[in-house]
Design a protein around this motif. Structure first.
Motif, PDB file in Angstrom:
ATOM      1  N   PRO A  26       0.810  -1.225   0.000  1.00  0.00           N
ATOM      2  CA  PRO A  26       0.000   0.000   0.000  1.00  0.00           C
ATOM      3  C   PRO A  26       0.838   1.268   0.000  1.00  0.00           C
ATOM      4  CG  PRO A  26      -0.865  -1.572   1.593  1.00  0.00           C
ATOM      5  CD  PRO A  26       0.459  -2.104   1.130  1.00  0.00           C
ATOM      6  N   ILE A  27       1.953   1.255   0.712  1.00  0.00           N
ATOM      7  CA  ILE A  27       2.803   2.448   0.778  1.00  0.00           C
ATOM      8  C   ILE A  27       3.431   2.734  -0.582  1.00  0.00           C
ATOM      9  CG2 ILE A  27       4.855   3.434   1.875  1.00  0.00           C
ATOM     10  CD1 ILE A  27       4.204   1.728   4.330  1.00  0.00           C
ATOM     11  N   ILE A  28       3.886   1.690  -1.261  1.00  0.00           N
ATOM     12  CA  ILE A  28       4.452   1.862  -2.600  1.00  0.00           C
ATOM     13  C   ILE A  28       3.390   2.378  -3.562  1.00  0.00           C
ATOM     14  CG2 ILE A  28       5.430   0.627  -4.567  1.00  0.00           C
ATOM     15  CD1 ILE A  28       6.843  -1.203  -2.579  1.00  0.00           C
ATOM     16  N   LEU A  29       2.186   1.837  -3.450  1.00  0.00           N
ATOM     17  CA  LEU A  29       1.098   2.293  -4.305  1.00  0.00           C
ATOM     18  C   LEU A  29       0.777   3.760  -4.065  1.00  0.00           C
ATOM     19  CD1 LEU A  29      -1.377  -0.734  -4.317  1.00  0.00           C
ATOM     20  CD2 LEU A  29      -0.105   0.185  -6.257  1.00  0.00           C
ATOM     21  N   MET A  30       0.828   4.199  -2.805  1.00  0.00           N
ATOM     22  CA  MET A  30       0.547   5.601  -2.516  1.00  0.00           C
ATOM     23  C   MET A  30       1.609   6.514  -3.115  1.00  0.00           C
ATOM     24  SD  MET A  30      -1.193   5.918   1.253  1.00  0.00           S
ATOM     25  CE  MET A  30      -0.018   4.918   2.136  1.00  0.00           C
ATOM     26  N   GLY A  31       2.858   6.049  -3.155  1.00  0.00           N
ATOM     27  CA  GLY A  31       3.899   6.820  -3.833  1.00  0.00           C
ATOM     28  C   GLY A  31       3.576   6.982  -5.307  1.00  0.00           C
ATOM     29  N   GLY A  32       3.132   5.897  -5.933  1.00  0.00           N
ATOM     30  CA  GLY A  32       2.734   5.961  -7.339  1.00  0.00           C
ATOM     31  C   GLY A  32       1.512   6.836  -7.543  1.00  0.00           C
ATOM     32  N   GLY A  33       0.549   6.743  -6.627  1.00  0.00           N
ATOM     33  CA  GLY A  33      -0.650   7.576  -6.717  1.00  0.00           C
ATOM     34  C   GLY A  33      -0.319   9.051  -6.618  1.00  0.00           C
ATOM     35  N   THR A  34       0.630   9.386  -5.757  1.00  0.00           N
ATOM     36  CA  THR A  34       1.059  10.783  -5.616  1.00  0.00           C
ATOM     37  C   THR A  34       1.700  11.286  -6.902  1.00  0.00           C
ATOM     38  OG1 THR A  34       1.426  10.466  -3.247  1.00  0.00           O
ATOM     39  CG2 THR A  34       2.503  12.357  -4.276  1.00  0.00           C
ATOM     40  N   TYR A  35       2.493  10.435  -7.552  1.00  0.00           N
ATOM     41  CA  TYR A  35       3.121  10.823  -8.810  1.00  0.00           C
ATOM     42  C   TYR A  35       2.072  11.073  -9.890  1.00  0.00           C
ATOM     43  CZ  TYR A  35       5.870  10.637 -13.085  1.00  0.00           C
ATOM     44  OH  TYR A  35       6.413  10.930 -14.308  1.00  0.00           O
ATOM     45  N   LEU A  36       1.079  10.191  -9.988  1.00  0.00           N
ATOM     46  CA  LEU A  36       0.005  10.389 -10.961  1.00  0.00           C
ATOM     47  C   LEU A  36      -0.758  11.683 -10.687  1.00  0.00           C
ATOM     48  CD1 LEU A  36      -1.749   6.951 -11.632  1.00  0.00           C
ATOM     49  CD2 LEU A  36      -0.459   8.361 -13.226  1.00  0.00           C
ATOM     50  N   ALA A  37      -1.069  11.922  -9.411  1.00  0.00           N
ATOM     51  CA  ALA A  37      -1.786  13.140  -9.032  1.00  0.00           C
ATOM     52  C   ALA A  37      -0.967  14.376  -9.413  1.00  0.00           C
ATOM     53  CB  ALA A  37      -2.072  13.133  -7.530  1.00  0.00           C
ATOM     54  N   PHE A  38       0.342  14.312  -9.198  1.00  0.00           N
ATOM     55  CA  PHE A  38       1.228  15.421  -9.566  1.00  0.00           C
ATOM     56  C   PHE A  38       1.178  15.681 -11.068  1.00  0.00           C
ATOM     57  CE2 PHE A  38       5.498  15.870 -11.504  1.00  0.00           C
ATOM     58  CZ  PHE A  38       5.654  17.230 -11.326  1.00  0.00           C
ATOM     59  N   GLU A  39       1.286  14.622 -11.881  1.00  0.00           N
ATOM     60  CA  GLU A  39       1.278  14.805 -13.336  1.00  0.00           C
ATOM     61  C   GLU A  39      -0.048  15.404 -13.805  1.00  0.00           C
ATOM     62  OE1 GLU A  39       2.477  11.790 -16.055  1.00  0.00           O
ATOM     63  OE2 GLU A  39       4.450  12.694 -15.908  1.00  0.00           O
ATOM     64  N   GLY A  40      -1.173  14.898 -13.249  1.00  0.00           N
ATOM     65  CA  GLY A  40      -2.472  15.432 -13.636  1.00  0.00           C
ATOM     66  C   GLY A  40      -2.632  16.885 -13.218  1.00  0.00           C
ATOM     67  N   ALA A  41      -2.270  17.210 -11.974  1.00  0.00           N
ATOM     68  CA  ALA A  41      -2.403  18.583 -11.479  1.00  0.00           C
ATOM     69  C   ALA A  41      -1.493  19.535 -12.246  1.00  0.00           C
ATOM     70  CB  ALA A  41      -2.080  18.629  -9.985  1.00  0.00           C
ATOM     71  N   GLU A  42      -0.296  19.086 -12.588  1.00  0.00           N
ATOM     72  CA  GLU A  42       0.623  19.941 -13.341  1.00  0.00           C
ATOM     73  C   GLU A  42       0.047  20.298 -14.698  1.00  0.00           C
ATOM     74  OE1 GLU A  42       5.396  20.073 -13.878  1.00  0.00           O
ATOM     75  OE2 GLU A  42       4.411  18.259 -14.637  1.00  0.00           O
ATOM     76  N   LYS A  43      -0.612  19.343 -15.353  1.00  0.00           N
ATOM     77  CA  LYS A  43      -1.237  19.624 -16.643  1.00  0.00           C
ATOM     78  C   LYS A  43      -2.376  20.623 -16.489  1.00  0.00           C
ATOM     79  CE  LYS A  43      -0.063  15.145 -18.676  1.00  0.00           C
ATOM     80  NZ  LYS A  43       0.841  15.703 -19.707  1.00  0.00           N
ATOM     81  N   VAL A  44      -3.164  20.476 -15.419  1.00  0.00           N
ATOM     82  CA  VAL A  44      -4.279  21.405 -15.190  1.00  0.00           C
ATOM     83  C   VAL A  44      -3.757  22.822 -14.952  1.00  0.00           C
ATOM     84  CG1 VAL A  44      -6.164  22.014 -13.631  1.00  0.00           C
ATOM     85  CG2 VAL A  44      -5.838  19.632 -14.311  1.00  0.00           C
ATOM     86  N   TRP A  45      -2.775  22.970 -14.069  1.00  0.00           N
ATOM     87  CA  TRP A  45      -2.237  24.293 -13.763  1.00  0.00           C
ATOM     88  C   TRP A  45      -1.527  24.892 -14.972  1.00  0.00           C
ATOM     89  CZ3 TRP A  45      -4.246  26.912 -10.176  1.00  0.00           C
ATOM     90  CH2 TRP A  45      -4.683  26.314  -8.986  1.00  0.00           C
ATOM     91  N   HIS A  46      -0.883  24.051 -15.764  1.00  0.00           N
ATOM     92  CA  HIS A  46      -0.236  24.535 -16.985  1.00  0.00           C
ATOM     93  C   HIS A  46      -1.284  25.100 -17.947  1.00  0.00           C
ATOM     94  CE1 HIS A  46       2.890  24.760 -20.076  1.00  0.00           C
ATOM     95  NE2 HIS A  46       2.032  24.204 -20.910  1.00  0.00           N
ATOM     96  N   LYS A  47      -2.413  24.412 -18.042  1.00  0.00           N
ATOM     97  CA  LYS A  47      -3.491  24.875 -18.918  1.00  0.00           C
ATOM     98  C   LYS A  47      -4.101  26.171 -18.396  1.00  0.00           C
ATOM     99  CE  LYS A  47      -6.259  24.056 -22.461  1.00  0.00           C
ATOM    100  NZ  LYS A  47      -5.751  23.952 -23.845  1.00  0.00           N
ATOM    101  N   LEU A  48      -4.312  26.243 -17.084  1.00  0.00           N
ATOM    102  CA  LEU A  48      -4.912  27.439 -16.496  1.00  0.00           C
ATOM    103  C   LEU A  48      -3.984  28.648 -16.585  1.00  0.00           C
ATOM    104  CD1 LEU A  48      -6.582  25.915 -13.297  1.00  0.00           C
ATOM    105  CD2 LEU A  48      -7.714  26.653 -15.406  1.00  0.00           C
ATOM    106  N   SER A  49      -2.685  28.400 -16.600  1.00  0.00           N
ATOM    107  CA  SER A  49      -1.722  29.510 -16.648  1.00  0.00           C
ATOM    108  C   SER A  49      -1.689  30.187 -18.012  1.00  0.00           C
ATOM    109  CB  SER A  49      -0.322  29.006 -16.293  1.00  0.00           C
ATOM    110  OG  SER A  49       0.185  28.168 -17.329  1.00  0.00           O
ATOM    111  N   GLY A  50      -2.244  29.512 -19.025  1.00  0.00           N
ATOM    112  CA  GLY A  50      -2.264  30.093 -20.366  1.00  0.00           C
ATOM    113  C   GLY A  50      -0.973  29.906 -21.134  1.00  0.00           C
ATOM    114  N   GLU A  51      -0.024  29.158 -20.580  1.00  0.00           N
ATOM    115  CA  GLU A  51       1.234  28.906 -21.284  1.00  0.00           C
ATOM    116  C   GLU A  51       1.003  27.915 -22.414  1.00  0.00           C
ATOM    117  OE1 GLU A  51       4.199  27.631 -18.587  1.00  0.00           O
ATOM    118  OE2 GLU A  51       3.934  29.309 -17.203  1.00  0.00           O
TER     119      GLU A  51
END
Length: 315
Positions: free
Chosen positions: A95-120
């Protein structure tokens, strides 16, 4: 002599029946495991096409092939042996390893959203025009994301066959690895080449087929854009769901209040809304997972962007 030969043939027949039964067991177990991981398989299919935006048409299938080979390598060489060993010796660590992977996925998704919102805007030149390094970067990024999704798929599949012996688990998971990889990247290859099929159909003699071909050509850019959006949402959803489910899993020593709360409300929605209960309850669970993924991912984005800026200021 004849009696011994008959006895040997009986033994061979019994062994053949046993082997057939074992193969049936493996096939059935692989089928159950694949069905249990179906949700993540859909996410994997939705995420991959976004990495092909800006790639010239003649390079698309080559890049999909490289990503698919990276995916099967992820599953068989890295994930499968580690998952089996941890499941046998240290099941509480999964479960701990999976949570590390889940955090990475969440980071990639959030980064794409913020990149889109920034207008870059990214440089939209096709990767093949940017050079082989850009193409390698696309493949590398896609394979890294696949590693997380594949780990989730394989661990979910493992939970479906955990009651079997180690060799049966191994055989079932190998079948799952090949089947899911072929399914996901076969669908991806079909999606990205649908416009080429449309062009060929548009050149046929039949007016009906020509209309279908032109419709495919016109629709595919919109379909791929939609899939890209779905892929980003899928990163947040899957990442958040991994965090939500595993936060209170056996072995973490942490609390399960968030998942218990969401699961309780999901059941309440299901019971209160009759025939649509299953869909509405699932939608609520998915929304909560996506929100958690976005929040956690946004924190990671903020931290990773804050550290370089602090270093730049110090210099």
């Amino acid at each position: 002599m004849i009696g011994g030969l008959i006895g040997l043939l009986d033994d061979i027949a019994a062994l053949a029946k046993l082997s057939a039964a074992s193969l049936d067991d493996v096939s059935a177990a692989a089928g159950r495991a694949t069905a249990k991981a179906a949700g993540v398989v859909v996410d994997d299919t939705a995420v991959t096409p976004q990495y092909l935006q800006g790639v010239t048409a003649e390079r698309e299938l080559s890049i999909v092939k490289k990503i698919a080979l990276g995916s099967i390598r992820n599953k068989l060489i890295f994930i499968l042996p580690v998952a089996l060993l941890l499941n046998y010796f240290l099941p509480g660590l999964l479960p701990i390893i999976l949570m590390g992977g889940g955090t990475y996925l969440a980071f990639e998704g959030a980064e794409k959203v913020w990149h889109k919102l920034s207008g870059e805007h990214d440089d939209d030149k096709p990767a093949v025009e940017k050079g082989p390094e850009a193409e390698k970067k696309i493949v590398s990024s896609a394979v890294r994301t696949d590693l997380i999704l594949s780990a989730e798929i394989m661990v979910i599949a493992l939970s479906a066959v955990s009651h079997q012996g180690v060799w049966s688990q191994l055989a079932s998971l190998v079948v799952v690895a090949f089947f899911i990889t072929l399914l996901v990247y076969g669908v991806v290859a079909l999606l990205i080449r649908m416009d080429d099929l449309g062009l060929k159909l548009a050149q046929r003699d039949s007016s009906g087929i020509q209309t279908l071909g032109r419709s495919l050509v016109t629709a595919m850019p919109k379909v791929l854009t939609t899939i890209s959006v779905v892929g980003t949402v899928a990163m947040l959803w899957v990442g958040g769901h991994i965090l939500l489910v595993n936060l209170g899993a056996d072995g973490t020593g942490w609390f399960n209040a968030p998942y218990a709360w969401v699961h309780h409300l999901e059941q309440g929605i299901g019971e209160a809304t009759g025939g649509l209960g299953g869909m509405l309850g699932w939608s609520f669970n998915t929304l909560c997972s996506a929100v958690i993924g976005f929040l956690v991912g946004s924190v990671v984005v903020g931290v990773l962007h804050f550290i370089p800026s602090r270093k730049a200021q110090a210099e």
